[in-house]
Design a protein around this motif. Structure first.
Motif, PDB file in Angstrom:
ATOM      1  N   GLU A  42      -0.787  10.080   6.599  1.00 27.20           N
ATOM      2  CA  GLU A  42      -2.129  10.488   6.188  1.00 27.20           C
ATOM      3  C   GLU A  42      -3.203   9.538   6.711  1.00 27.20           C
ATOM      4  O   GLU A  42      -4.373   9.660   6.344  1.00 27.20           O
ATOM      5  CB  GLU A  42      -2.197  10.557   4.658  1.00 27.20           C
ATOM      6  CG  GLU A  42      -1.274  11.616   4.067  1.00 27.20           C
ATOM      7  CD  GLU A  42      -1.340  11.652   2.539  1.00 27.20           C
ATOM      8  OE1 GLU A  42      -2.216  10.953   1.969  1.00 27.20           O
ATOM      9  OE2 GLU A  42      -0.536  12.371   1.941  1.00 27.20           O
ATOM     10  N   THR A  43      -2.787   8.594   7.532  1.00 28.79           N
ATOM     11  CA  THR A  43      -3.745   7.650   8.115  1.00 28.79           C
ATOM     12  C   THR A  43      -3.871   7.910   9.610  1.00 28.79           C
ATOM     13  O   THR A  43      -2.994   8.519  10.231  1.00 28.79           O
ATOM     14  CB  THR A  43      -3.294   6.197   7.893  1.00 28.79           C
ATOM     15  OG1 THR A  43      -2.074   5.968   8.619  1.00 28.79           O
ATOM     16  CG2 THR A  43      -3.060   5.912   6.413  1.00 28.79           C
ATOM     17  N   THR A  44      -4.944   7.417  10.180  1.00 29.54           N
ATOM     18  CA  THR A  44      -5.117   7.497  11.631  1.00 29.54           C
ATOM     19  C   THR A  44      -4.657   6.191  12.260  1.00 29.54           C
ATOM     20  O   THR A  44      -4.528   5.160  11.580  1.00 29.54           O
ATOM     21  CB  THR A  44      -6.585   7.728  11.988  1.00 29.54           C
ATOM     22  OG1 THR A  44      -7.353   6.590  11.562  1.00 29.54           O
ATOM     23  CG2 THR A  44      -7.115   8.999  11.322  1.00 29.54           C
TER      24      THR A  44
ATOM     25  N   GLU B 267      -7.257   3.590  11.614  1.00 31.09           N
ATOM     26  CA  GLU B 267      -7.227   3.085  10.237  1.00 31.09           C
ATOM     27  C   GLU B 267      -6.105   2.068  10.062  1.00 31.09           C
ATOM     28  O   GLU B 267      -6.295   1.014   9.457  1.00 31.09           O
ATOM     29  CB  GLU B 267      -7.042   4.260   9.271  1.00 31.09           C
ATOM     30  CG  GLU B 267      -6.999   3.846   7.816  1.00 31.09           C
ATOM     31  CD  GLU B 267      -6.759   5.034   6.884  1.00 31.09           C
ATOM     32  OE1 GLU B 267      -6.553   4.795   5.677  1.00 31.09           O
ATOM     33  OE2 GLU B 267      -6.760   6.186   7.370  1.00 31.09           O
ATOM     34  N   ARG B 268      -4.944   2.393  10.610  1.00 28.65           N
ATOM     35  CA  ARG B 268      -3.797   1.492  10.473  1.00 28.65           C
ATOM     36  C   ARG B 268      -4.048   0.182  11.222  1.00 28.65           C
ATOM     37  O   ARG B 268      -3.718  -0.896  10.725  1.00 28.65           O
ATOM     38  CB  ARG B 268      -2.523   2.162  10.986  1.00 28.65           C
ATOM     39  CG  ARG B 268      -2.089   3.364  10.160  1.00 28.65           C
ATOM     40  CD  ARG B 268      -0.675   3.795  10.479  1.00 28.65           C
ATOM     41  NE  ARG B 268      -0.469   4.205  11.855  1.00 28.65           N
ATOM     42  CZ  ARG B 268      -0.700   5.438  12.319  1.00 28.65           C
ATOM     43  NH1 ARG B 268      -1.193   6.382  11.510  1.00 28.65           N
ATOM     44  NH2 ARG B 268      -0.442   5.740  13.580  1.00 28.65           N
TER      45      ARG B 268
ATOM     46  N   TYR C 141       1.647  -1.448   4.393  1.00 30.74           N
ATOM     47  CA  TYR C 141       2.149  -0.153   3.952  1.00 30.74           C
ATOM     48  C   TYR C 141       3.620  -0.239   3.537  1.00 30.74           C
ATOM     49  O   TYR C 141       4.447  -0.806   4.250  1.00 30.74           O
ATOM     50  CB  TYR C 141       2.003   0.878   5.071  1.00 30.74           C
ATOM     51  CG  TYR C 141       0.578   1.114   5.512  1.00 30.74           C
ATOM     52  CD1 TYR C 141      -0.271   1.929   4.780  1.00 30.74           C
ATOM     53  CD2 TYR C 141       0.085   0.513   6.668  1.00 30.74           C
ATOM     54  CE1 TYR C 141      -1.579   2.140   5.184  1.00 30.74           C
ATOM     55  CE2 TYR C 141      -1.224   0.725   7.084  1.00 30.74           C
ATOM     56  CZ  TYR C 141      -2.051   1.538   6.341  1.00 30.74           C
ATOM     57  OH  TYR C 141      -3.348   1.747   6.746  1.00 30.74           O
TER      58      TYR C 141
ATOM     59  N   MET D  63       1.733   6.830   5.534  1.00 28.55           N
ATOM     60  CA  MET D  63       1.121   6.484   6.814  1.00 28.55           C
ATOM     61  C   MET D  63       0.785   7.716   7.634  1.00 28.55           C
ATOM     62  O   MET D  63      -0.102   7.669   8.499  1.00 28.55           O
ATOM     63  CB  MET D  63       2.036   5.530   7.575  1.00 28.55           C
ATOM     64  CG  MET D  63       2.156   4.171   6.885  1.00 28.55           C
ATOM     65  SD  MET D  63       3.174   2.973   7.761  1.00 28.55           S
ATOM     66  CE  MET D  63       2.103   2.520   9.130  1.00 28.55           C
TER      67      MET D  63
ATOM     68  N   ALA E 272      -6.324  -1.949   9.270  1.00 29.52           N
ATOM     69  CA  ALA E 272      -5.605  -2.475   8.103  1.00 29.52           C
ATOM     70  C   ALA E 272      -4.705  -3.634   8.512  1.00 29.52           C
ATOM     71  O   ALA E 272      -4.634  -4.656   7.820  1.00 29.52           O
ATOM     72  CB  ALA E 272      -4.785  -1.367   7.450  1.00 29.52           C
TER      73      ALA E 272
ATOM     74  N   LYS F 243       0.120   4.316   0.253  1.00 28.39           N
ATOM     75  CA  LYS F 243      -0.432   5.473   0.959  1.00 28.39           C
ATOM     76  C   LYS F 243       0.485   5.909   2.091  1.00 28.39           C
ATOM     77  O   LYS F 243       0.901   5.095   2.919  1.00 28.39           O
ATOM     78  CB  LYS F 243      -1.806   5.129   1.534  1.00 28.39           C
ATOM     79  CG  LYS F 243      -2.517   6.312   2.178  1.00 28.39           C
ATOM     80  CD  LYS F 243      -3.917   5.941   2.629  1.00 28.39           C
ATOM     81  CE  LYS F 243      -4.655   7.150   3.188  1.00 28.39           C
ATOM     82  NZ  LYS F 243      -6.029   6.803   3.608  1.00 28.39           N
TER      83      LYS F 243
ATOM     84  N   ASP G 140       0.858  -1.182   0.000  1.00 21.84           N
ATOM     85  CA  ASP G 140       0.000   0.000   0.000  1.00 21.84           C
ATOM     86  C   ASP G 140       0.899   1.239   0.000  1.00 21.84           C
ATOM     87  O   ASP G 140       1.622   1.484   0.968  1.00 21.84           O
ATOM     88  CB  ASP G 140      -0.892  -0.014   1.239  1.00 21.84           C
ATOM     89  CG  ASP G 140      -1.930   1.099   1.234  1.00 21.84           C
ATOM     90  OD1 ASP G 140      -1.765   2.066   0.460  1.00 21.84           O
ATOM     91  OD2 ASP G 140      -2.900   1.009   2.013  1.00 21.84           O
TER      92      ASP G 140
END
Length: 542
Positions: free
Chosen positions: A258-260, A263-264, A284, A256, A267, A254, A252
């Motif tokens: 930009e994630t909460t 969210e992580r 990630y 990290m 995931a 994206k 992924d």
């Protein structure tokens, strides 16, 4: 053998595993002649040797096979992660379809390969004195063909049995025996969880905890596979060329940041539940680059594992609060019941990073705290001289007469992870500075093999007698691999075969291309599209 008795071929292939068989079948389609020289007595490569208890692949069966529909249409596995017996059976099936063995010489250990620049041919000699000559040399020796046993004082004095996992006897019964296993890499994990229920006592000598992941093994029916073949197999084989690792899942990209946290965590849970390498090569991409995010992944892994280990002391040995190295910078093992094993009353875990092995004794093994562990059987799950060992164990000499072992003594240098300067018409597959163990094996094997076949076809069609990387192109590519390696957290593993430092005296360097299969394929294909840029091509005088 006199020169008149030398067997002549267009291509000489060393090794009869996935790479060697793929090369042979493709070379036949070009209308060229080839001979595989194989040390063992049958097909299947690493799976001919690695048949220890519990040995199985760590790639799911849809992609751990040849992508040719003529092969997969009529073959079905019984488990999602096949064991060595099924892989051997698979190779018997492939042989039955294509009569592979008619072009294989078994019990043929290659000891030397010397290039003759005046005739543009390789002369290859086997241990029993037979001589073969070919325009091309294809090294399909794999990354794990030279097994390794560290030097231990007193090993010759041990009165019990000694086995390395890569040279396992055909039939062996552990029942009622006191067994010691040195090493907790992938082979160690598989052996340990397999034999723990049947031995009298098992003593495991662990240097570094294995950050193993749940395999989620399962049976798979013929009906389920038939449905997948009809609907998805062609998609699978296309997709595996598009992902970083050649698996069906991908990293992924994206950021990290930009994630909460929530969210992580979700995931991580999702990838953990899917099993296999999803948590490693489906997570990630920044886990391999940023320590704080890697720490977060390790903390998740530690929590999941500790839940399965009731004893606090064992928790700290197997899943310590402080990570032994960044998560994922070593290829994780896939396990089925590994962590539960240590709660058995007949299993002892010895941390040899704190109490190193002092010597092997007549009756067993002694650590430096004076403890002697009495054993009937000693198992070395100590791995291999990985990635380079299969190549450097052959006396390969090119245009300047210098062996490749000597050339690589101060570090591997290659062009495109497939060829080396001063060694014309010599290629290797799934070897140094290729994606190899950053990937599913057959994914990068077929990619590289097909590139080599296209190169040979180009040479034959354009009246070229030899092709060899330039020193400049080799230097630039090798520096690129080193730079990619320096970006990540790989150096955080102090003993890693990814870096070669599991073998004493071997230069520490990134031995594989860590940029992913699509990036690797682009480099190779760009060179070919530019008329094999980075290579010197010699026109035939005929």
């Amino acid at each position: 053998m006199s020169d008149s008795e030398t067997a002549e071929y267009d291509v000489i292939i060393v090794g009869a595993g996935f790479a060697g068989v793929h090369q042979l079948l493709k070379i036949r389609k070009l209308g060229l002649t080839a001979k595989i020289l194989e040390t063992g007595e049958d097909l299947s490569g690493t799976w001919l040797w690695n048949k220890y208890p519990g040995a199985r692949v760590d790639s799911p069966m849809p992609i751990y096979q040849f992508s040719d529909p003529a092969i997969w249409q009529d073959w079905s596995f019984t488990e999602y992660y096949p064991d060595w017996r099924e892989i051997q059976a698979y190779f018997r099936y492939v042989d039955h379809k294509f009569n592979v063995k008619q072009d294989v010489s078994f019990s043929s250990r290659v000891i030397s390969a010397h290039w003759n620049d005046s005739v543009d041919r390789w002369t290859v000699t086997t241990e029993d004195g037979r001589v073969f000559r070919g325009q091309f040399l294809s090294l399909c020796t794999g990354i794990a063909s030279k097994y390794h046993i560290p030097e231990f004082k007193g090993i010759a004095s041990f009165k019990g049995e000694v086995h390395h996992t890569a040279r396992w006897p055909e039939e062996y019964d552990f029942k009622g025996k006191r067994v010691g296993v040195i090493g907790t890499g992938s082979t160690g994990v598989q052996v340990i969880q397999e034999i723990a229920p049947i031995v009298s006592h098992l003593t495991v000598f662990q240097r570094t905890p294995n950050l193993a992941l749940p395999m989620k093994q399962r049976k798979i029916s013929v009906e389920e596979q038939d449905k997948l073949k009809k609907e998805l197999y062609p998609i699978f084989y296309g997709r595996r060329n598009q992902t970083f690792s050649g698996f069906l899942h991908d990293l992924d990209p994206k950021p990290m940041a930009e994630t909460t946290l929530e969210e992580r965590t979700l995931a991580f849970e999702d990838r953990w539940d899917k099993g296999g390498f999803h948590f490693w090569l489906g997570s990630y991409s920044e886990l391999f680059l940023v320590q704080k995010y890697n720490d977060e992944a390790y903390a998740f892994w530690r929590r999941k594992v500790r839940e399965r280990i009731p004893d606090p002391e064992l928790q700290e040995k197997l899943a310590p609060m402080q990570a032994p190295h960044p998560f994922g910078v070593k290829r994780p093992s896939l396990e089925q019941r590994y962590f539960e094993v240590y709660s058995q009353s007949n299993v002892t875990l010895v941390n040899i990073s704190k109490t190193p092995i002092e010597q092997i004794t007549r009756n067993g093994l002694q650590t430096n705290d004076g403890t002697e562990h009495v054993l009937d059987v000693l198992v070395f799950a100590t791995g291999f001289d990985m990635v380079t060992g299969g190549i450097t164990s052959i006396d390969i000499r090119g245009q300047d007469g210098v062996s490749i072992k000597e050339k690589w003594a101060d570090g591997v240098r290659s062009y495109l992870g497939v060829a080396s300067a001063t060694y014309p018409n010599m290629f290797w597959i799934y070897g140094p500075q290729s994606p190899s163990s950053f990937s599913n094996g057959p994914s990068s094997i077929e990619l590289t093999s097909e590139w080599i076949i296209d190169c040979i076809k180009f040479i034959k069609e354009n009246n070229i007698s030899s092709i060899v990387p330039t020193e400049e192109a080799q230097h630039a590519y090798s520096e690129h691999v080193n730079q990619l390696g320096s970006i990540g957290l790989w150096a955080g593993a102090k003993t890693s075969w990814y870096l070669g430092n599991n073998i004493q005296g071997k230069k520490t360097q990134m031995l594989q291309f860590p940029g992913g299969i699509p990036a690797y394929a682009k480099l190779c294909n760009d060179s070919a599209a530019r008329g094999y840029d980075g290579f010197d091509l010699k026109r035939s005088s005929a």
